[in-house]
Design a protein around this motif. Structure first.
Motif, PDB file in Angstrom:
ATOM      1  N   GLY A 182       0.793  -1.029   0.096  1.00 29.32           N
ATOM      2  CA  GLY A 182      -0.004  -0.181  -0.025  1.00 29.32           C
ATOM      3  C   GLY A 182       0.678   1.129   0.259  1.00 29.32           C
ATOM      4  N   LEU A 183       0.150   2.386  -0.403  1.00 32.31           N
ATOM      5  CA  LEU A 183       0.729   3.651  -0.349  1.00 32.31           C
ATOM      6  C   LEU A 183       0.427   4.494   0.644  1.00 32.31           C
ATOM      7  CD1 LEU A 183       0.688   4.799  -4.092  1.00 32.31           C
ATOM      8  CD2 LEU A 183       2.564   3.542  -3.182  1.00 32.31           C
ATOM      9  N   PRO A 310       0.059  -6.093 -12.394  1.00 33.60           N
ATOM     10  CA  PRO A 310      -0.789  -5.218 -13.054  1.00 33.60           C
ATOM     11  C   PRO A 310      -2.128  -5.266 -13.152  1.00 33.60           C
ATOM     12  CG  PRO A 310       1.646  -5.109 -13.571  1.00 33.60           C
ATOM     13  CD  PRO A 310       1.300  -6.196 -12.903  1.00 33.60           C
ATOM     14  N   THR A 311      -2.513  -6.530 -13.580  1.00 37.46           N
ATOM     15  CA  THR A 311      -4.013  -6.887 -14.070  1.00 37.46           C
ATOM     16  C   THR A 311      -4.902  -6.660 -13.057  1.00 37.46           C
ATOM     17  OG1 THR A 311      -3.578  -9.310 -13.667  1.00 37.46           O
ATOM     18  CG2 THR A 311      -2.923  -8.441 -15.847  1.00 37.46           C
ATOM     19  N   GLU A 312      -4.540  -6.931 -11.580  1.00 33.53           N
ATOM     20  CA  GLU A 312      -5.116  -6.724 -10.692  1.00 33.53           C
ATOM     21  C   GLU A 312      -5.310  -5.051 -10.107  1.00 33.53           C
ATOM     22  OE1 GLU A 312      -3.756  -9.336  -7.347  1.00 33.53           O
ATOM     23  OE2 GLU A 312      -2.905 -10.546  -9.030  1.00 33.53           O
ATOM     24  N   ILE A 313      -4.619  -4.362 -10.967  1.00 35.96           N
ATOM     25  CA  ILE A 313      -4.588  -2.856 -10.520  1.00 35.96           C
ATOM     26  C   ILE A 313      -5.471  -2.245 -11.678  1.00 35.96           C
ATOM     27  CG2 ILE A 313      -2.928  -0.869 -10.154  1.00 35.96           C
ATOM     28  CD1 ILE A 313      -0.768  -2.914  -9.606  1.00 35.96           C
ATOM     29  N   ALA A 354      -8.580   7.837  -8.691  1.00 35.07           N
ATOM     30  CA  ALA A 354      -9.619   7.144  -7.867  1.00 35.07           C
ATOM     31  C   ALA A 354      -9.051   5.830  -7.550  1.00 35.07           C
ATOM     32  CB  ALA A 354     -11.266   7.469  -8.412  1.00 35.07           C
ATOM     33  N   ARG A 355      -8.856   5.133  -8.660  1.00 35.57           N
ATOM     34  CA  ARG A 355      -8.348   3.753  -8.325  1.00 35.57           C
ATOM     35  C   ARG A 355      -7.220   3.396  -7.504  1.00 35.57           C
ATOM     36  NH1 ARG A 355      -9.771  -1.573  -7.695  1.00 35.57           N
ATOM     37  NH2 ARG A 355      -8.383  -2.711  -9.000  1.00 35.57           N
ATOM     38  N   ALA A 356      -6.250   4.354  -7.582  1.00 38.38           N
ATOM     39  CA  ALA A 356      -5.244   4.380  -6.498  1.00 38.38           C
ATOM     40  C   ALA A 356      -5.702   4.173  -5.085  1.00 38.38           C
ATOM     41  CB  ALA A 356      -4.186   5.396  -7.092  1.00 38.38           C
ATOM     42  N   ALA A 357      -6.417   5.048  -4.853  1.00 37.30           N
ATOM     43  CA  ALA A 357      -6.981   5.228  -3.471  1.00 37.30           C
ATOM     44  C   ALA A 357      -7.374   3.834  -3.166  1.00 37.30           C
ATOM     45  CB  ALA A 357      -8.196   5.940  -3.349  1.00 37.30           C
ATOM     46  N   ASP A 358      -7.643   2.917  -3.668  1.00 39.57           N
ATOM     47  CA  ASP A 358      -7.928   1.567  -3.252  1.00 39.57           C
ATOM     48  C   ASP A 358      -6.801   0.623  -2.881  1.00 39.57           C
ATOM     49  OD1 ASP A 358     -10.493   1.715  -4.075  1.00 39.57           O
ATOM     50  OD2 ASP A 358     -10.376   1.031  -5.862  1.00 39.57           O
ATOM     51  N   ALA A 363      -5.063  -0.608   4.487  1.00 36.77           N
ATOM     52  CA  ALA A 363      -5.624  -1.896   4.256  1.00 36.77           C
ATOM     53  C   ALA A 363      -4.655  -2.994   4.265  1.00 36.77           C
ATOM     54  CB  ALA A 363      -6.501  -1.709   2.876  1.00 36.77           C
ATOM     55  N   THR A 364      -3.726  -2.408   3.909  1.00 39.52           N
ATOM     56  CA  THR A 364      -2.223  -3.514   3.908  1.00 39.52           C
ATOM     57  C   THR A 364      -2.238  -4.207   5.372  1.00 39.52           C
ATOM     58  OG1 THR A 364      -1.457  -2.565   1.829  1.00 39.52           O
ATOM     59  CG2 THR A 364       0.088  -3.876   3.132  1.00 39.52           C
ATOM     60  N   ALA A 365      -2.095  -2.944   6.124  1.00 42.12           N
ATOM     61  CA  ALA A 365      -1.688  -3.244   7.775  1.00 42.12           C
ATOM     62  C   ALA A 365      -2.912  -4.325   8.352  1.00 42.12           C
ATOM     63  CB  ALA A 365      -1.486  -2.010   8.411  1.00 42.12           C
ATOM     64  N   ALA A 366      -4.117  -3.784   7.938  1.00 37.40           N
ATOM     65  CA  ALA A 366      -5.111  -4.754   8.306  1.00 37.40           C
ATOM     66  C   ALA A 366      -5.123  -6.005   7.852  1.00 37.40           C
ATOM     67  CB  ALA A 366      -6.305  -4.158   7.993  1.00 37.40           C
ATOM     68  N   SER A 367      -4.734  -6.529   6.784  1.00 42.12           N
ATOM     69  CA  SER A 367      -4.720  -7.697   6.335  1.00 42.12           C
ATOM     70  C   SER A 367      -3.487  -8.540   7.143  1.00 42.12           C
ATOM     71  CB  SER A 367      -4.381  -7.628   4.645  1.00 42.12           C
ATOM     72  OG  SER A 367      -5.599  -7.182   3.972  1.00 42.12           O
TER      73      SER A 367
END
Length: 391
Positions: A182-183, A310-313, A354-358, A363-367
């Protein structure tokens, strides 16, 4: 509170290590995981971690992983290398125990070997956080198979940086999850309006190495009906890859492509902000593709290779374009289309933001926190029901 020691073999601030830096910062902020880093070498990453207040231990040693190959050291050298690895692992295990760790998180394939011994020595479970696709195209078939088996047998849980990476692992009866690199949140990146076709600027960010496909981009630009004002190649050379940069310079001269080499930049954000189009064209499937998300956050119109992470992004035609890896003609067609249409670039760039906000670090830390909790406390396995890797 879970105490986790993250183990890595390198202190070079490359993509995976910087992703871990962001993760450890977010874990500390979340309050459920007390994270520290254990490294087997000193380097720039140590200072970056300490600047954020993350505890760091450097366990200096002279172990050379090449000694674990018969071709690199011969049978006797292989035995000595194995003995050295055991000693190193036991030493690391003592450091893990001293830290009062509940779990060791191995950050690389080398760390997996060391961590398996260290975790056993400390009497705690190990989680393997996988940043590379464990496949034949990266490691060769036999080694990839061996790493998959070792990972399954030694690790009590797996964190993968994409579904593409998870799909190369053995996960049966092992807790596993996908945690995208995550960013961190930051101010909105200001950028100029998309330029006219004859003023377009293209940027590609990534280490200058053949599998990243910078040569594919140069050959595609040579085919364009609309030549860009400039192509910026942002990235340094590591691991004896300087010859590839020289090859790129010769190719650019032969094709008369306007190229600027910047070398390594710690923050590529300003490059993305000044570019109209960002290109990712790795010829080997990328495990994730952090630069794709970074370019999208900057509002670039993105063209990426249609393989791996990249296909998931990128959702093609919605917030970027995907093209077949290594297909020079397809890349040229996508670039010609974007260069000729500033309105398309603007639309894709706005959707990309908008997509980058996902892909935020929280969210990474939570997973990762949920996976560690599962492993340490022995709760029901974490799994990814949509992943073909659950087998």
């Amino acid at each position: 509170m879970i105490t986790a020691v993250f183990l890595t073999h390198t202190a070079a601030p490359s993509g995976a290590e910087l992703a871990t830096l962001r993760l450890l910062t977010a874990l500390e902020r979340g309050g459920s995981v007390r994270a520290s880093m254990l490294l087997t070498e000193d380097g720039p990453l140590v200072a970056l971690l300490r600047a954020r207040g993350i505890p760091v231990t450097v366990w200096r040693n002279d172990f050379d992983s090449r000694s674990l190959t018969i071709s690199g050291s011969g049978p006797l050298g292989l035995l000595r290398g194995a003995a050295d690895l055991v000693r190193l692992g036991r030493g690391l295990g003592a450091a893990v125990a001293e830290a009062g760790a509940d779990v060791v998180v191995a950050q690389s394939t080398k760390a997996l070997l060391m961590g398996a011994i260290a975790a056993r020595r400390a009497g705690v479970p190990m989680v393997w956080q996988v940043h590379d696709r464990i496949s034949g195209e990266y490691f060769g078939g036999p080694l990839a198979f061996g790493l998959r088996v070792l990972g399954w047998s030694a690790a009590r849980g797996v964190v993968a940086n994409s579904r593409a990476t998870l799909g190369t692992l053995l996960t049966r009866r092992r807790p596993h999850t996908v945690a995208y690199p995550g960013l961190e949140p930051g101010p909105a990146i200001e950028r100029e309006a998309q330029r006219a076709p004859d003023e377009v600027r293209i940027v590609m960010v990534g280490r200058l190495t053949s599998w990243k496909g910078q040569d594919v981009l140069l050959r595609a630009v040579a085919l364009l009906r609309h030549r860009p004002m400039t192509v910026r190649l942002v990235g340094g050379t590591f691991f004896d890859e300087q010859d590839y940069r020289a090859e790129l310079e010769r190719l650019a001269a032969e094709l008369a492509v306007p190229v600027e080499f910047t070398g390594h930049l710690g923050d590529p954000g300003p490059e993305f902000a000044r570019a109209d189009i960002a290109v990712h064209c790795s010829v080997t499937a990328e495990p994730f593709g952090q630069v794709v998300v970074e370019a999208m956050r900057a509002g670039c119109a993105v063209v990426a290779a249609d393989a791996g992470g990249p296909t998931e992004i990128v959702r093609t035609e919605h917030d970027g374009l995907l093209v077949a890896p290594g297909d020079v003609a397809a890349l040229a067609a996508a670039l010609d289309r974007l260069i000729a249409d500033p309105e398309l670039r603007t639309r894709l760039g706005e959707s990309a933001r908008a997509r980058a906000a996902d892909f935020g670090i929280e969210a990474t830390a939570a997973s990762v926190t949920a996976l560690l909790d599962t492993v340490v406390r022995g709760r029901a396995p974490v799994s990814d029901p949509d992943s073909a890797a659950s087998r």
